[in-house]
Design an enzyme around this catalytic site. Structure first.
Site, PDB file in Angstrom:
ATOM      1  N   LYS A  22      20.970  46.296  45.833  1.00  0.00           N
ATOM      2  CA  LYS A  22      21.773  46.542  44.619  1.00  0.00           C
ATOM      3  C   LYS A  22      21.808  48.037  44.313  1.00  0.00           C
ATOM      4  CE  LYS A  22      19.851  46.160  40.423  1.00  0.00           C
ATOM      5  NZ  LYS A  22      20.061  47.367  39.600  1.00  0.00           N
ATOM      6  N   ASN A  23      20.627  48.699  44.451  1.00  0.00           N
ATOM      7  CA  ASN A  23      20.537  50.099  44.023  1.00  0.00           C
ATOM      8  C   ASN A  23      21.082  51.089  45.045  1.00  0.00           C
ATOM      9  OD1 ASN A  23      19.599  49.200  41.618  1.00  0.00           O
ATOM     10  ND2 ASN A  23      17.447  49.563  42.082  1.00  0.00           N
ATOM     11  N   ARG A  92      24.732  50.560  33.123  1.00  0.00           N
ATOM     12  CA  ARG A  92      24.183  51.920  32.959  1.00  0.00           C
ATOM     13  C   ARG A  92      24.583  52.806  34.117  1.00  0.00           C
ATOM     14  NH1 ARG A  92      20.138  55.169  31.463  1.00  0.00           N
ATOM     15  NH2 ARG A  92      18.982  56.053  33.206  1.00  0.00           N
ATOM     16  N   CYS A 116      18.245  50.396  27.146  1.00  0.00           N
ATOM     17  CA  CYS A 116      18.506  49.073  27.680  1.00  0.00           C
ATOM     18  C   CYS A 116      17.210  48.304  27.426  1.00  0.00           C
ATOM     19  CB  CYS A 116      18.802  49.140  29.165  1.00  0.00           C
ATOM     20  SG  CYS A 116      17.343  49.486  30.105  1.00  0.00           S
ATOM     21  N   ARG A 121      15.915  55.086  28.346  1.00  0.00           N
ATOM     22  CA  ARG A 121      16.680  55.415  29.557  1.00  0.00           C
ATOM     23  C   ARG A 121      17.845  56.377  29.275  1.00  0.00           C
ATOM     24  NH1 ARG A 121      17.482  50.363  33.324  1.00  0.00           N
ATOM     25  NH2 ARG A 121      17.520  51.972  34.915  1.00  0.00           N
ATOM     26  N   ASP A 307       9.710  48.405  39.925  1.00  0.00           N
ATOM     27  CA  ASP A 307      10.455  47.141  40.050  1.00  0.00           C
ATOM     28  C   ASP A 307       9.590  46.029  40.605  1.00  0.00           C
ATOM     29  OD1 ASP A 307      13.427  48.894  41.146  1.00  0.00           O
ATOM     30  OD2 ASP A 307      12.630  48.474  39.158  1.00  0.00           O
ATOM     31  N   ARG A 421      22.537  39.490  37.689  1.00  0.00           N
ATOM     32  CA  ARG A 421      22.935  40.893  37.865  1.00  0.00           C
ATOM     33  C   ARG A 421      22.479  41.427  39.210  1.00  0.00           C
ATOM     34  NH1 ARG A 421      20.219  44.476  33.905  1.00  0.00           N
ATOM     35  NH2 ARG A 421      21.020  45.964  35.404  1.00  0.00           N
TER      36      ARG A 421
HETATM   37  C1  EPZ Z   1      16.584  53.547  39.073  1.00  0.00           C
HETATM   38  O1  EPZ Z   1      16.682  53.619  37.674  1.00  0.00           O
HETATM   39  C2  EPZ Z   1      16.844  52.096  39.452  1.00  0.00           C
HETATM   40  N1  EPZ Z   1      18.194  51.722  39.034  1.00  0.00           N
HETATM   41  C3  EPZ Z   1      15.806  51.212  38.763  1.00  0.00           C
HETATM   42  O2  EPZ Z   1      16.033  49.873  39.162  1.00  0.00           O
HETATM   43  C4  EPZ Z   1      14.426  51.634  39.238  1.00  0.00           C
HETATM   44  O3  EPZ Z   1      13.459  50.884  38.563  1.00  0.00           O
HETATM   45  C5  EPZ Z   1      14.219  53.123  38.937  1.00  0.00           C
HETATM   46  O4  EPZ Z   1      15.280  53.904  39.508  1.00  0.00           O
HETATM   47  C6  EPZ Z   1      12.914  53.630  39.514  1.00  0.00           C
HETATM   48  O5  EPZ Z   1      12.976  53.588  40.923  1.00  0.00           O
HETATM   49  C7  EPZ Z   1      19.239  52.043  39.834  1.00  0.00           C
HETATM   50  O6  EPZ Z   1      19.109  52.667  40.865  1.00  0.00           O
HETATM   51  C8  EPZ Z   1      20.603  51.596  39.356  1.00  0.00           C
HETATM   52  P1  EPZ Z   1      14.845  57.028  36.765  1.00  0.00           P
HETATM   53  P2  EPZ Z   1      16.833  55.065  36.967  1.00  0.00           P
HETATM   54  O7  EPZ Z   1      15.998  57.925  36.461  1.00  0.00           O
HETATM   55  O8  EPZ Z   1      17.512  55.994  37.877  1.00  0.00           O
HETATM   56  C9  EPZ Z   1      13.509  58.280  32.349  1.00  0.00           C
HETATM   57  C10 EPZ Z   1      16.511  47.595  38.794  1.00  0.00           C
HETATM   58  O9  EPZ Z   1      16.027  46.623  38.252  1.00  0.00           O
HETATM   59  N2  EPZ Z   1      14.643  59.209  32.425  1.00  0.00           N
HETATM   60  O10 EPZ Z   1      14.013  57.315  37.970  1.00  0.00           O
HETATM   61  O11 EPZ Z   1      17.395  54.840  35.617  1.00  0.00           O
HETATM   62  C11 EPZ Z   1      13.966  56.847  32.389  1.00  0.00           C
HETATM   63  O12 EPZ Z   1      14.237  56.389  31.077  1.00  0.00           O
HETATM   64  C12 EPZ Z   1      16.456  48.952  38.124  1.00  0.00           C
HETATM   65  O13 EPZ Z   1      17.092  47.558  39.893  1.00  0.00           O
HETATM   66  C13 EPZ Z   1      14.880  60.039  31.325  1.00  0.00           C
HETATM   67  O14 EPZ Z   1      14.162  60.016  30.329  1.00  0.00           O
HETATM   68  O15 EPZ Z   1      15.307  55.508  36.857  1.00  0.00           O
HETATM   69  C14 EPZ Z   1      12.782  56.123  33.003  1.00  0.00           C
HETATM   70  O16 EPZ Z   1      11.849  55.835  31.987  1.00  0.00           O
HETATM   71  C15 EPZ Z   1      15.549  48.918  36.931  1.00  0.00           C
HETATM   72  N3  EPZ Z   1      15.952  60.884  31.381  1.00  0.00           N
HETATM   73  C16 EPZ Z   1      12.205  57.157  33.962  1.00  0.00           C
HETATM   74  O17 EPZ Z   1      12.696  58.441  33.507  1.00  0.00           O
HETATM   75  C17 EPZ Z   1      16.785  60.936  32.475  1.00  0.00           C
HETATM   76  O18 EPZ Z   1      17.747  61.736  32.469  1.00  0.00           O
HETATM   77  C18 EPZ Z   1      12.621  56.944  35.412  1.00  0.00           C
HETATM   78  O19 EPZ Z   1      13.997  56.964  35.413  1.00  0.00           O
HETATM   79  C19 EPZ Z   1      16.526  60.072  33.564  1.00  0.00           C
HETATM   80  C20 EPZ Z   1      15.443  59.228  33.521  1.00  0.00           C
END
Ligand code: EPZ
Length: 443
Positions: A22-23, A92, A116, A121, A307, A421
């Site tokens: 998915k990702n 998102r 979310c 996020r 995850d 999803r």
């Molecule tokens: C990606 O989310 C994945 N989603 C997530 O999978 C996965 O858990 C995560 O990476 C960690 O590997 C997709 O690829 C679509 P991050 P992402 O940016 O990119 C904070 C699933 O179930 N942050 O590495 O959103 C954020 O809130 C999903 O498949 C900020 O604060 O994760 C989080 O707490 C869930 N500001 C942490 O950092 C920002 O600008 C990690 O976020 C960006 C992130």
């Protein structure tokens, strides 16, 4: 809305084929915006989030055709620059169109993806990176949109203060058509990023990943179309591996990628789970005796992925002894634990002592809810009984579904759109392994 009715306990035994990731699928669809030429994507899973991203592409002016697991994207009219509010709110990852649209139309409006179910996020790291490349970003609270414009995206130095998976990909997607060279420092190491890099290279992009979390991108004038097959989903493999063990069964997984989930397989073996390496891409996961408790702490790749922590918690629920799960990536990813407690499990929330939480946690510390625990302590083994549950996020959904399969009695699960999803035809695949699941209207 729909619900699952599940009869347990049942063993899960048989074969399953891992679907496309998915990702990666979501970002590969976004990358099709980088060119006006046709793009064909293969191994695309039939899941809700992919359908939403296809709607986003269509709303922007792309023609998208899907046949089974193949998606073909063509373009015969100018692109729109605005992501519809409802689509942006539901997906998102739709905010990631910002890179390609800025490069091609010099303007884009994306809804604030905002919070979310697993935390605030925000996309502050994405926005700061784009500003470093010559984008001007104004947030309009009156309509909830980020209005982003640029004269010309230019290469620059982007240093992420903390790891961001989609933030790294957003800058990748923006930099490949910008002028000059962009260097991303503290770039995410998740392997799904590398699959996206492979696709952009196939389109003519110039991207080099080097040591110490650095990625260099040489901007090019245009990118051409491609025919690209995405990688299998690591999260699916982890989910089915745990399903085999907690149900006392045996599941042979094809399209297995053991080398990409070592951070999971090491503790999985250590607590007593069975693994048979049948060949390079086939692995049998099975129950081979009592499971021992073991603490884990999540971290960005190459650590134990966030995850995986919900399915892991279910494994620890069946394990002998006390274990701790410390979540360091997201600030509130334990809703499923409250649901598991309804099934007779001994789980308690607690706040681990962390000396410098501002840097220790991957989320922005200012986003954290002081009442939301970052850790749970599980005391096992537990024999689960049936309950009425609600799914809250995608990975938690899979965990709750597995919990009802191994629990005694008939359970009901609401909010199953969450699992749709990210898991393709999940109940038919689990029923083929022996589960007893019915999907019904939840009116
Ligand atoms: C990606 O989310 C994945 N989603 C997530 O999978 C996965 O858990 C995560 O990476 C960690 O590997 C997709 O690829 C679509 P991050 P992402 O940016 O990119 C904070 C699933 O179930 N942050 O590495 O959103 C954020 O809130 C999903 O498949 C900020 O604060 O994760 C989080 O707490 C869930 N500001 C942490 O950092 C920002 O600008 C990690 O976020 C960006 C992130």
């Amino acid at each position: 809305m729909e619900k699952f009715i599940v009869e347990g306990p049942t063993k899960l035994v048989g074969n399953v084929s891992i679907a496309g990731a998915k990702n990666v699928a979501l970002k590969a669809l976004v990358a099709s915006l980088l060119t006006r030429e046709p793009v064909t994507l293969r191994n695309i899973p039939a899941i809700g989030d992919v359908a939403l991203m296809i709607d986003v592409l269509t709303s922007l002016g792309k023609n998208v055709r899907r046949e089974d697991h193949v998606v073909t994207i063509t373009e015969d009219k100018p692109l729109s620059s605005t992501v519809p509010l409802d689509l942006g709110a539901r997906l998102r990852a739709s905010s990631m169109v910002v890179g390609p649209l800025l490069a091609r139309t010099k303007q884009v409006k994306i809804p604030n993806p905002g919070g979310c179910r697993i935390g605030a996020r925000p996309i502050d790291r994405h926005i700061e990176g784009l500003k470093n490349m010559g984008a001007s970003v104004v947030y309009h609270p009156e309509d909830g949109y980020f209005w982003i414009t640029t004269e010309q995206l230019r290469g620059g130095d982007v240093t992420f203060p903390k790891n961001t998976h989609t933030g790294t990909e957003t800058i990748l997607l923006a930099a490949c058509l910008s002028t000059g060279k962009t260097t991303i420092h503290n770039a995410a190491l998740e392997v799904e990023v590398d699959d996206l890099i492979n696709m952009i290279r196939l389109m003519g992009g110039s991207i080099t990943r080097s040591e110490n979390r650095t990625i260099e991108i040489e901007g090019v004038e245009t990118l051409h179309g491609c025919d690209f097959t995405i990688m299998p989903d690591r999260n699916e493999e982890v989910t089915f591996a745990i399903a085999a063990v907690v149900s006392g069964g045996s599941i042979t997984v094809s399209h297995s990628q053991r080398s990409l989930i070592e951070a999971f397989l090491t503790p999985f073996r250590r607590v007593g789970c069975g693994i048979e390496e049948i060949d390079e891409t086939t692995t049998r996961y099975f129950w081979k005796g009592p499971i021992h408790a073991m603490d884990i702490e999540t971290a960005p790749h190459p650590g134990f992925m966030t995850d995986w922590q919900a399915p892991w918690a279910l494994l620890m629920v069946t394990a002998e002894g006390t274990s701790v799960i410390h979540e360091t990536v997201f600030e509130s990813r334990f809703h499923y634990a409250t649901e598991l407690m309804k099934m007779g499990t001994h789980i308690e929330f607690f706040h681990p002592v962390v000396t410098q939480p501002e840097t220790y946690y991957n989320f922005n510390w200012e986003d954290h809810d002081p009442d939301a625990a970052q850790a749970i302590r599980i005391t096992g083994p537990n024999v689960l009984h049936n309950a009425v549950l609600t799914m809250n996020d995608l990975r938690a959904g899979a965990t709750l579904l597995l919990a009802t399969i191994i629990a005694r009695g008939e359970s009901t699960i609401f909010g199953i759109d969450q699992i749709d999803r990210g898991y393709e035809h999940i109940e038919s695949r689990l029923c083929a392994l022996g589960a007893k699941i019915r999907r019904e209207d939840a009116d």
